[in-house]
Design a protein around this motif. Structure first.
Motif: not given
Length: 261
Positions: A19-22, A116-123, A200-206, A254-261
């Motif tokens: 199961y994958k949950i948000i 699928f792995h929540a951590r290692f599959s993240a892009k 607001n400071i938005a930062i994105s990286a793998r 600090l907020y974790l907003i989204r994770i892309d896969y």
């Protein structure tokens, strides 16, 4: 012979459902995501307990982005395996029932492939840091944003941020106890937007180093306060030592907003 077939069956035909949950949470009063030996107040432990309460199964949950004590999440991604298949709305609602009245909730649930792995599959991971730039005390945003009383120059903060985009050795921008073997990371984007008192400071990286976003934020604020020239970011990167960069911004902005896969 009977025991042989029973053992063979259990190993060969023992299926699990992934199961994958948000998950959304206010991290103000928690010890962070990760399970700890001397604390029962981590998000991980609380989620595992809620899942066990509804499913009667011992589980280990894995997240897409570990958050420190006080850090919030609007789109944390979590996966876990159960031996029994449940309807997705039951998974969501049952976990939420057992999380009450804590400020943690499951926004959605779906099944995922075994790979699928929540951590290692993240892009890519997306974080937001909230600053409220005013002198009057915070009320609604207490423990949900960093109050900076001195007026900040957002233009200078944006100029400084541009030097951080791309692939760099971020040794100057990680906690002294960071356990990552490689300090080289690639930041895809930094965007700083101001709306009245809100910055607001938005930062994105793998992926990020421990406290990287908070140290970047603290350093950018030093630029906004006119204590540090934006061009000095290059020198800070080259020095490769934590003492070269600015302060570590408080966790509660600090907020974790989204994770892309």
């Amino acid at each position: 012979m009977k025991d042989f077939y029973a053992n063979f069956y259990s190993k060969t035909f023992c299926f699990t459902v992934r199961y994958k949950i948000i998950v959304e949470y206010d991290g103000s009063n928690f010890s962070g995501w990760q399970r700890q030996k001397h604390s029962l107040n981590s998000i991980q432990q609380i989620l595992e307990g809620a899942i066990k309460n509804f499913s009667n199964e011992e589980v280990t949950v894995y997240c897409g982005g570990r958050t420190d004590a006080g850090v919030h999440a609007l789109g944390q991604v979590v996966h876990f395996d159960l031996k029994k298949e449940h309807k997705l709305y039951v998974v969501r609602n049952a976990i939420n029932y057992h999380l009450r009245p804590l400020p943690i909730c499951v926004l959605s649930a779906e099944t995922a492939d075994d790979e699928f792995h929540a951590r290692f599959s993240a892009k890519k991971r997306h974080y937001l840091y909230r600053i409220i730039n005013r002198y009057a005390p915070l009320t609604l945003d207490h423990n949900r944003a960093w109050q900076v009383c001195q007026k900040l120059d957002v233009n200078k903060m944006n100029k400084a941020a541009k030097y951080l985009i791309g692939k760099h050795d971020f040794s100057s921008f990680r906690a002294k106890d960071c356990q990552a073997k490689n300090p080289i990371k690639t930041i895809d984007n930094i965007e700083i937007l101001q709306d009245n008192y809100n910055i607001n400071i938005a930062i994105s990286a793998r992926s990020f180093l421990h406290n990287q976003v908070r140290i970047i934020t603290g350093t950018l604020v030093e630029c906004g306060r006119n204590r540090l020239l934006p061009e000095k970011i290059l020198s800070i990167l080259k020095q490769c030592k934590r003492s070269a960069a600015g302060i570590t911004a408080p966790p509660y902005g600090l907020y974790l907003i989204r994770i892309d896969y």
